[in-house]
Design a protein around this motif. Structure first.
Motif, PDB file in Angstrom:
ATOM      1  N   LEU A 170       0.810  -1.217   0.000  1.00 18.39           N
ATOM      2  CA  LEU A 170       0.000   0.000   0.000  1.00 18.39           C
ATOM      3  C   LEU A 170       0.846   1.272   0.000  1.00 18.39           C
ATOM      4  N   LEU A 171       2.104   1.166   0.393  1.00 22.23           N
ATOM      5  CA  LEU A 171       2.956   2.348   0.487  1.00 22.23           C
ATOM      6  C   LEU A 171       3.060   3.129  -0.825  1.00 22.23           C
ATOM      7  N   PRO A 172       3.250   2.494  -1.984  1.00 21.62           N
ATOM      8  CA  PRO A 172       3.309   3.291  -3.219  1.00 21.62           C
ATOM      9  C   PRO A 172       2.022   4.067  -3.477  1.00 21.62           C
ATOM     10  N   TRP A 173       0.909   3.474  -3.145  1.00 17.31           N
ATOM     11  CA  TRP A 173      -0.373   4.164  -3.322  1.00 17.31           C
ATOM     12  C   TRP A 173      -0.461   5.392  -2.419  1.00 17.31           C
ATOM     13  N   LEU A 174      -0.014   5.247  -1.176  1.00 15.96           N
ATOM     14  CA  LEU A 174      -0.037   6.383  -0.254  1.00 15.96           C
ATOM     15  C   LEU A 174       0.881   7.505  -0.734  1.00 15.96           C
ATOM     16  N   VAL A 175       2.045   7.135  -1.259  1.00 16.48           N
ATOM     17  CA  VAL A 175       2.971   8.143  -1.770  1.00 16.48           C
ATOM     18  C   VAL A 175       2.393   8.811  -3.018  1.00 16.48           C
ATOM     19  N   SER A 176       1.612   8.071  -3.802  1.00 19.91           N
ATOM     20  CA  SER A 176       0.986   8.681  -4.980  1.00 19.91           C
ATOM     21  C   SER A 176      -0.007   9.769  -4.577  1.00 19.91           C
ATOM     22  N   ILE A 177      -0.644   9.590  -3.442  1.00 20.49           N
ATOM     23  CA  ILE A 177      -1.558  10.629  -2.939  1.00 20.49           C
ATOM     24  C   ILE A 177      -0.773  11.897  -2.614  1.00 20.49           C
ATOM     25  N   VAL A 178       0.394  11.739  -1.991  1.00 17.29           N
ATOM     26  CA  VAL A 178       1.248  12.896  -1.703  1.00 17.29           C
ATOM     27  C   VAL A 178       1.672  13.558  -3.009  1.00 17.29           C
ATOM     28  N   ALA A 179       2.066  12.751  -3.992  1.00 17.43           N
ATOM     29  CA  ALA A 179       2.499  13.294  -5.278  1.00 17.43           C
ATOM     30  C   ALA A 179       1.379  14.085  -5.944  1.00 17.43           C
ATOM     31  N   LYS A 180       0.188  13.533  -5.923  1.00 14.89           N
ATOM     32  CA  LYS A 180      -0.939  14.212  -6.570  1.00 14.89           C
ATOM     33  C   LYS A 180      -1.336  15.463  -5.808  1.00 14.89           C
ATOM     34  N   ALA A 181      -1.399  15.372  -4.496  1.00 19.12           N
ATOM     35  CA  ALA A 181      -1.801  16.528  -3.696  1.00 19.12           C
ATOM     36  C   ALA A 181      -0.793  17.667  -3.807  1.00 19.12           C
ATOM     37  N   SER A 182       0.497  17.345  -3.794  1.00 19.99           N
ATOM     38  CA  SER A 182       1.512  18.395  -3.851  1.00 19.99           C
ATOM     39  C   SER A 182       1.672  18.971  -5.251  1.00 19.99           C
ATOM     40  N   GLY A 183       1.211  18.250  -6.264  1.00 22.45           N
ATOM     41  CA  GLY A 183       1.349  18.720  -7.634  1.00 22.45           C
ATOM     42  C   GLY A 183       0.113  19.401  -8.179  1.00 22.45           C
ATOM     43  N   GLY A 184      -0.939  19.489  -7.371  1.00 24.54           N
ATOM     44  CA  GLY A 184      -2.166  20.128  -7.835  1.00 24.54           C
ATOM     45  C   GLY A 184      -2.979  19.262  -8.780  1.00 24.54           C
ATOM     46  N   PHE A 185      -2.906  17.962  -8.621  1.00 26.46           N
ATOM     47  CA  PHE A 185      -3.632  17.012  -9.453  1.00 26.46           C
ATOM     48  C   PHE A 185      -5.131  17.257  -9.330  1.00 26.46           C
ATOM     49  N   LYS A 186      -5.799  17.365 -10.453  1.00 28.03           N
ATOM     50  CA  LYS A 186      -7.251  17.569 -10.492  1.00 28.03           C
ATOM     51  C   LYS A 186      -7.919  16.328 -11.072  1.00 28.03           C
ATOM     52  N   LEU A 187      -9.193  16.207 -10.862  1.00 28.02           N
ATOM     53  CA  LEU A 187      -9.937  15.052 -11.354  1.00 28.02           C
ATOM     54  C   LEU A 187      -9.774  14.894 -12.865  1.00 28.02           C
ATOM     55  N   ARG A 188      -9.734  15.989 -13.582  1.00 23.09           N
ATOM     56  CA  ARG A 188      -9.563  15.921 -15.043  1.00 23.09           C
ATOM     57  C   ARG A 188      -8.206  15.341 -15.439  1.00 23.09           C
ATOM     58  N   ASN A 189      -7.196  15.459 -14.550  1.00 22.61           N
ATOM     59  CA  ASN A 189      -5.869  14.895 -14.831  1.00 22.61           C
ATOM     60  C   ASN A 189      -5.868  13.378 -14.772  1.00 22.61           C
ATOM     61  N   ASN A 190      -6.912  12.798 -14.199  1.00 21.38           N
ATOM     62  CA  ASN A 190      -6.972  11.350 -14.073  1.00 21.38           C
ATOM     63  C   ASN A 190      -7.118  10.652 -15.426  1.00 21.38           C
ATOM     64  N   ALA A 191      -7.541  11.389 -16.450  1.00 19.77           N
ATOM     65  CA  ALA A 191      -7.640  10.808 -17.786  1.00 19.77           C
ATOM     66  C   ALA A 191      -6.252  10.440 -18.321  1.00 19.77           C
TER      67      ALA A 191
END
Length: 141
Positions: free
Chosen positions: A24-45
């Motif tokens: 699960l650790l990579p998934w948790l780090v991906s949340i940090v990456a997305k949150a710190s980078g300004g990831f928006k729902l539209r970026n999920n495409a």
């Protein structure tokens, strides 16, 4: 080390739990990456396109995520091999949880740009996996 031995039970469930947390650790780090980078729902495409243009903390967190995925199969195989060859469960558990703790430290060091410390932690986490393989070989001789 004795304190860690006392905290970790000597059942197979402990090693399995460590494998789940490590997975699960990579998934948790991906949340940090997305949150710190300004990831928006539209970026999920096209999330990979988003991270190709990421910089700073977001880029480092994404790299920590990728490295966590790269080392995970080695760790999982090492734990399962050690269990298969009947390495004492208490030793497997300590090395498995030590790997998890070191990998958490690795991710924090990567995200906060502590490159030398990160490299040391990477080597230590790999040493945990390699030690499990080594012990399995020693037990099987």
């Amino acid at each position: 080390m004795n304190a860690l031995l006392e905290l970790v039970s000597n059942t197979a469930a402990s090693a399995i739990s460590a494998m789940v947390v490590a997975s699960l650790l990579p998934w948790l780090v991906s949340i940090v990456a997305k949150a710190s980078g300004g990831f928006k729902l539209r970026n999920n495409a096209h999330p990979r396109d988003f991270f190709q243009h990421a910089t700073g903390m977001a880029a480092r967190a994404n790299a920590a995520q990728q490295n966590s995925y790269e080392t995970l199969p080695i760790f999982l195989a090492a734990v399962l091999t050690a269990m298969l060859f009947f390495v004492p469960q208490a030793i497997i558990n300590v090395l498995a949880w030590l790997y998890v703790l070191i990998r958490i430290g690795f991710c924090v060091a990567y995200i906060t740009n502590l490159s030398a410390f990160r490299s040391i932690l990477w080597a230590l986490s790999m040493a945990c996996s390699l030690m499990l393989f080594y012990l399995a070989i020693r037990v099987s001789i």
